[in-house]
Design a protein around this motif. Sequence first.
Motif, PDB file in Angstrom:
ATOM      1  N   THR A   1       0.801  -1.188   0.374  1.00  0.00           N
ATOM      2  CA  THR A   1      -0.029  -0.347  -0.378  1.00  0.00           C
ATOM      3  C   THR A   1       0.928   1.286   0.016  1.00  0.00           C
ATOM      4  OG1 THR A   1      -0.296   0.684   2.338  1.00  0.00           O
ATOM      5  CG2 THR A   1      -1.980  -0.870   1.192  1.00  0.00           C
TER       6      THR A   1
ATOM      7  N   GLU B   1      -0.650  19.101   2.767  1.00  0.00           N
ATOM      8  CA  GLU B   1      -1.129  20.250   1.921  1.00  0.00           C
ATOM      9  C   GLU B   1      -2.293  20.577   2.901  1.00  0.00           C
ATOM     10  OE1 GLU B   1      -3.535  19.629  -1.346  1.00  0.00           O
ATOM     11  OE2 GLU B   1      -1.910  18.625  -2.502  1.00  0.00           O
TER      12      GLU B   1
ATOM     13  N   GLY C   1       0.747  13.706   1.066  1.00  0.00           N
ATOM     14  CA  GLY C   1       0.921  13.892   0.693  1.00  0.00           C
ATOM     15  C   GLY C   1      -0.559  15.360   0.825  1.00  0.00           C
ATOM     16  N   ASP C   2      -1.568  14.412   1.252  1.00  0.00           N
ATOM     17  CA  ASP C   2      -3.396  15.444   1.211  1.00  0.00           C
ATOM     18  C   ASP C   2      -2.793  16.090   2.877  1.00  0.00           C
ATOM     19  OD1 ASP C   2      -3.988  14.531  -1.150  1.00  0.00           O
ATOM     20  OD2 ASP C   2      -5.032  12.591  -0.042  1.00  0.00           O
TER      21      ASP C   2
ATOM     22  N   ALA D   1       1.792   3.261  -2.509  1.00  0.00           N
ATOM     23  CA  ALA D   1       1.379   4.451  -3.169  1.00  0.00           C
ATOM     24  C   ALA D   1       0.394   5.069  -2.328  1.00  0.00           C
ATOM     25  CB  ALA D   1       0.929   3.481  -4.460  1.00  0.00           C
ATOM     26  N   LYS D   2      -0.839   4.351  -1.713  1.00  0.00           N
ATOM     27  CA  LYS D   2      -1.960   4.942  -1.010  1.00  0.00           C
ATOM     28  C   LYS D   2      -1.526   5.613   0.223  1.00  0.00           C
ATOM     29  CE  LYS D   2      -6.004   3.086   1.132  1.00  0.00           C
ATOM     30  NZ  LYS D   2      -7.045   2.245   1.437  1.00  0.00           N
ATOM     31  N   GLN D   3      -0.593   4.887   0.530  1.00  0.00           N
ATOM     32  CA  GLN D   3       0.233   5.900   1.614  1.00  0.00           C
ATOM     33  C   GLN D   3       0.989   7.459   1.719  1.00  0.00           C
ATOM     34  OE1 GLN D   3       2.761   3.422   4.516  1.00  0.00           O
ATOM     35  NE2 GLN D   3       1.243   1.609   3.604  1.00  0.00           N
ATOM     36  N   LEU D   4       1.774   7.284   0.701  1.00  0.00           N
ATOM     37  CA  LEU D   4       2.544   8.693  -0.102  1.00  0.00           C
ATOM     38  C   LEU D   4       1.513   9.548   0.157  1.00  0.00           C
ATOM     39  CD1 LEU D   4       5.040   6.807  -1.657  1.00  0.00           C
ATOM     40  CD2 LEU D   4       5.352   8.238   0.490  1.00  0.00           C
ATOM     41  N   LYS D   5      -0.126   8.754  -1.356  1.00  0.00           N
ATOM     42  CA  LYS D   5      -1.020  10.574  -1.568  1.00  0.00           C
ATOM     43  C   LYS D   5      -1.723  10.751   0.147  1.00  0.00           C
ATOM     44  CE  LYS D   5      -4.229  11.544  -3.700  1.00  0.00           C
ATOM     45  NZ  LYS D   5      -4.515  12.920  -2.871  1.00  0.00           N
ATOM     46  N   LYS D   6      -1.704   9.470   0.769  1.00  0.00           N
ATOM     47  CA  LYS D   6      -2.262  10.674   2.060  1.00  0.00           C
ATOM     48  C   LYS D   6      -0.872  11.283   2.854  1.00  0.00           C
ATOM     49  CE  LYS D   6      -5.038   8.156   4.598  1.00  0.00           C
ATOM     50  NZ  LYS D   6      -5.941   7.126   5.095  1.00  0.00           N
TER      51      LYS D   6
END
Length: 72
Positions: free
Chosen positions: A16, A29, A25-26, A18-23
Motif C-alpha cells: 500500500t 497540504e 501528500g494530502d 502508493a496509497k500511503q504516500l498519497k495520504k
Amino acid sequence: MGADAVSVHINIGSDTEAKQLKKLGDVAEFCDFWGMPLIAMMYPRGKDIKNSNDAELVAHVARVGAELAQIS
C-alpha cells in the motif's frame, strides 16, 4: 484539540506504499494550510524487505522523505 504536530506513518516497500504516500501528500497540504508541523515517520517495510536495517535501504527511505519535504 491542542495538537502540536501531525504524524503520518509510511511503509516504503509495502503493498500500500502508493496509497500511503498519497495520504501523506494530502495531510501535508492540510498541515501547510493550517501552519501545523508534520512528522513523516518513514520505514522500510513490506513483503520484499529482507533486512529493514540495511543501510542502503534506510538511506533510500530517508531520501524519499527528504525529497517529499522539498516538494511541499
